[in-house]
Design a protein around this motif. Structure first.
Motif, PDB file in Angstrom:
ATOM      1  N   MET A   1       0.851  -1.179   0.000  1.00 23.50           N
ATOM      2  CA  MET A   1       0.000   0.000   0.000  1.00 23.50           C
ATOM      3  C   MET A   1       0.900   1.248   0.000  1.00 23.50           C
ATOM      4  N   ASN A   2       0.639   2.171  -0.926  1.00 22.42           N
ATOM      5  CA  ASN A   2       1.477   3.370  -0.983  1.00 22.42           C
ATOM      6  C   ASN A   2       1.052   4.404   0.055  1.00 22.42           C
ATOM      7  N   TRP A   3       1.852   5.452   0.189  1.00 23.76           N
ATOM      8  CA  TRP A   3       1.623   6.474   1.216  1.00 23.76           C
ATOM      9  C   TRP A   3       0.247   7.117   1.098  1.00 23.76           C
ATOM     10  N   TYR A   4      -0.210   7.375  -0.125  1.00 22.11           N
ATOM     11  CA  TYR A   4      -1.508   8.032  -0.276  1.00 22.11           C
ATOM     12  C   TYR A   4      -2.646   7.098   0.143  1.00 22.11           C
ATOM     13  N   GLU A   5      -2.550   5.823  -0.219  1.00 24.50           N
ATOM     14  CA  GLU A   5      -3.593   4.858   0.170  1.00 24.50           C
ATOM     15  C   GLU A   5      -3.691   4.734   1.687  1.00 24.50           C
ATOM     16  N   LYS A   6      -2.536   4.764   2.376  1.00 23.42           N
ATOM     17  CA  LYS A   6      -2.541   4.697   3.848  1.00 23.42           C
ATOM     18  C   LYS A   6      -3.315   5.883   4.427  1.00 23.42           C
ATOM     19  N   LEU A   7      -3.000   7.082   3.943  1.00 23.73           N
ATOM     20  CA  LEU A   7      -3.687   8.279   4.430  1.00 23.73           C
ATOM     21  C   LEU A   7      -5.171   8.238   4.085  1.00 23.73           C
ATOM     22  N   ASN A   8      -5.468   7.837   2.856  1.00 22.88           N
ATOM     23  CA  ASN A   8      -6.848   7.828   2.364  1.00 22.88           C
ATOM     24  C   ASN A   8      -7.720   6.839   3.133  1.00 22.88           C
ATOM     25  N   GLN A   9      -7.146   5.737   3.590  1.00 22.80           N
ATOM     26  CA  GLN A   9      -7.914   4.762   4.366  1.00 22.80           C
ATOM     27  C   GLN A   9      -8.169   5.255   5.792  1.00 22.80           C
ATOM     28  N   TYR A  10      -7.268   6.102   6.295  1.00 24.35           N
ATOM     29  CA  TYR A  10      -7.352   6.524   7.691  1.00 24.35           C
ATOM     30  C   TYR A  10      -8.158   7.810   7.880  1.00 24.35           C
ATOM     31  N   PHE A  11      -7.994   8.777   6.989  1.00 25.09           N
ATOM     32  CA  PHE A  11      -8.643  10.077   7.153  1.00 25.09           C
ATOM     33  C   PHE A  11      -9.973  10.134   6.411  1.00 25.09           C
ATOM     34  N   PRO A  12     -10.971  10.825   6.989  1.00 21.60           N
ATOM     35  CA  PRO A  12     -12.271  10.955   6.320  1.00 21.60           C
ATOM     36  C   PRO A  12     -12.131  11.700   4.985  1.00 21.60           C
ATOM     37  N   ASP A  36       7.381  12.618   5.194  1.00 17.67           N
ATOM     38  CA  ASP A  36       8.239  11.772   6.014  1.00 17.67           C
ATOM     39  C   ASP A  36       7.524  10.433   6.063  1.00 17.67           C
ATOM     40  N   GLU A  37       8.142   9.421   5.454  1.00 15.60           N
ATOM     41  CA  GLU A  37       7.459   8.138   5.295  1.00 15.60           C
ATOM     42  C   GLU A  37       8.349   6.997   5.743  1.00 15.60           C
ATOM     43  N   GLY A  38       7.752   6.048   6.447  1.00 19.14           N
ATOM     44  CA  GLY A  38       8.447   4.830   6.845  1.00 19.14           C
ATOM     45  C   GLY A  38       7.488   3.664   6.736  1.00 19.14           C
ATOM     46  N   LYS A  39       7.950   2.500   7.122  1.00 22.04           N
ATOM     47  CA  LYS A  39       7.130   1.290   7.017  1.00 22.04           C
ATOM     48  C   LYS A  39       5.794   1.460   7.745  1.00 22.04           C
ATOM     49  N   HIS A  41       4.537   4.584   9.095  1.00 19.70           N
ATOM     50  CA  HIS A  41       4.032   5.954   9.253  1.00 19.70           C
ATOM     51  C   HIS A  41       4.102   6.751   7.951  1.00 19.70           C
ATOM     52  N   VAL A  42       3.261   7.771   7.908  1.00 17.11           N
ATOM     53  CA  VAL A  42       3.311   8.794   6.859  1.00 17.11           C
ATOM     54  C   VAL A  42       3.018  10.118   7.561  1.00 17.11           C
ATOM     55  N   MET A  43       3.885  11.094   7.346  1.00 15.33           N
ATOM     56  CA  MET A  43       3.635  12.432   7.877  1.00 15.33           C
ATOM     57  C   MET A  43       3.869  13.438   6.759  1.00 15.33           C
ATOM     58  N   MET A  44       2.839  14.226   6.487  1.00 13.58           N
ATOM     59  CA  MET A  44       2.920  15.290   5.492  1.00 13.58           C
ATOM     60  C   MET A  44       2.902  16.602   6.260  1.00 13.58           C
ATOM     61  N   TYR A  45       3.878  17.480   5.989  1.00  9.67           N
ATOM     62  CA  TYR A  45       3.928  18.731   6.739  1.00  9.67           C
ATOM     63  C   TYR A  45       4.550  19.847   5.923  1.00  9.67           C
ATOM     64  N   ALA A  46       4.219  21.056   6.313  1.00  5.52           N
ATOM     65  CA  ALA A  46       4.791  22.249   5.690  1.00  5.52           C
ATOM     66  C   ALA A  46       5.647  22.945   6.744  1.00  5.52           C
ATOM     67  N   GLU A  47       6.865  23.264   6.370  1.00  5.00           N
ATOM     68  CA  GLU A  47       7.726  24.015   7.271  1.00  5.00           C
ATOM     69  C   GLU A  47       7.998  25.384   6.671  1.00  5.00           C
ATOM     70  N   LEU A  48       7.525  26.417   7.362  1.00  2.22           N
ATOM     71  CA  LEU A  48       7.768  27.786   6.941  1.00  2.22           C
ATOM     72  C   LEU A  48       8.777  28.426   7.900  1.00  2.22           C
ATOM     73  N   ASN A  49       9.115  29.683   7.667  1.00  2.00           N
ATOM     74  CA  ASN A  49      10.139  30.334   8.485  1.00  2.00           C
ATOM     75  C   ASN A  49       9.827  30.318   9.969  1.00  2.00           C
ATOM     76  N   TYR A  56      -0.938  15.927   7.653  1.00  2.00           N
ATOM     77  CA  TYR A  56      -1.433  14.581   7.979  1.00  2.00           C
ATOM     78  C   TYR A  56      -0.348  13.856   8.751  1.00  2.00           C
ATOM     79  N   ILE A  57      -0.766  13.114   9.759  1.00  2.00           N
ATOM     80  CA  ILE A  57       0.159  12.219  10.457  1.00  2.00           C
ATOM     81  C   ILE A  57      -0.576  10.905  10.665  1.00  2.00           C
ATOM     82  N   PHE A  58       0.026   9.830  10.187  1.00  2.00           N
ATOM     83  CA  PHE A  58      -0.570   8.496  10.253  1.00  2.00           C
ATOM     84  C   PHE A  58       0.465   7.531  10.828  1.00  2.00           C
ATOM     85  N   VAL A  59       0.048   6.778  11.833  1.00  2.00           N
ATOM     86  CA  VAL A  59       0.861   5.695  12.375  1.00  2.00           C
ATOM     87  C   VAL A  59       0.007   4.439  12.272  1.00  2.00           C
ATOM     88  N   SER A  60       0.551   3.397  11.652  1.00  2.00           N
ATOM     89  CA  SER A  60      -0.245   2.178  11.442  1.00  2.00           C
ATOM     90  C   SER A  60      -0.601   1.534  12.778  1.00  2.00           C
TER      91      SER A  60
END
Length: 192
Positions: A1-12, A36-39, A41-49, A56-60
């Protein structure tokens, strides 16, 4: 399962960006938008100044309780910037919402109870109410968090929305509100 499928299954569905939206952010906003992706977890984030926004943060389920969520947040906390994220209000039919809130409370996040956030979902056309949580290493004010959320909404949430979805999200002025007098109920007070 790719990173997007993991997020899509978990988040409404009403909270999910399309895969094309996230891939466009990763490619065209690579200077600020990260994956930031691992076996487990998936974490999507924006870092500004001056802040970090966790999209999104997902932990299986297999890795829950092992401290992985804590490690992911610690990595961001070391940057010394406020960390902001959106969460669903407590839903007693979905026990994950309460567990999620307790996790962020243990991680020293605060509820921005002066910030209102209601956005119409382009996927369902329903108005979605979200709560803003933040970690403030230098006691940043909720006004600071509000300004950061407006920037996030304009730079991340509505990025190429018309092109990607065929219609635009509401303007930030209709989605976010700041009410310093009439504070909302603190979401952490509702936890059992």
């Amino acid at each position: 399962m790719n990173w997007y499928e993991k997020l899509n299954q978990y988040f409404p569905i009403e909270e999910m960006k399309s895969k094309a939206h996230m891939e466009a952010l990763l490619k065209e906003r690579a200077d600020i938008y990260h994956k930031d992706e691992g076996k487990h977890h998936v974490m999507m984030y924006a870092e500004l100044n001056d802040f970090i926004f966790i999209d999104y943060i997902f932990v299986s389920k297999d890795a829950r309780g092992e401290g992985l969520g804590h490690k992911l947040l610690e990595k961001l906390k070391k940057k010394g910037k406020p960390i902001i994220l959106e969460v669903e209000p407590v839903n007693y039919e979905d026990t994950d919402t309460e567990k999620r809130l307790k996790f962020y409370q243990r991680e020293d996040f605060k509820h921005a109870d002066t910030i209102g956030y209601e956005r119409r979902s382009l996927a369902t056309n329903e108005v979605n109410k979200m709560e803003i949580l933040y970690w403030a290493p230098n006691d940043e004010s909720e006004e600071h968090i509000y300004e950061a959320m407006k920037e996030t909404y304009n730079m991340i949430h509505t990025f190429k929305d018309k092109e990607l979805y065929g219609e635009s999200y509401q303007p930030v002025s209709e989605v976010l509100s700041l009410d310093m007098e009439g504070k909302n109920k603190n979401i952490f007070d509702e936890l059992s």
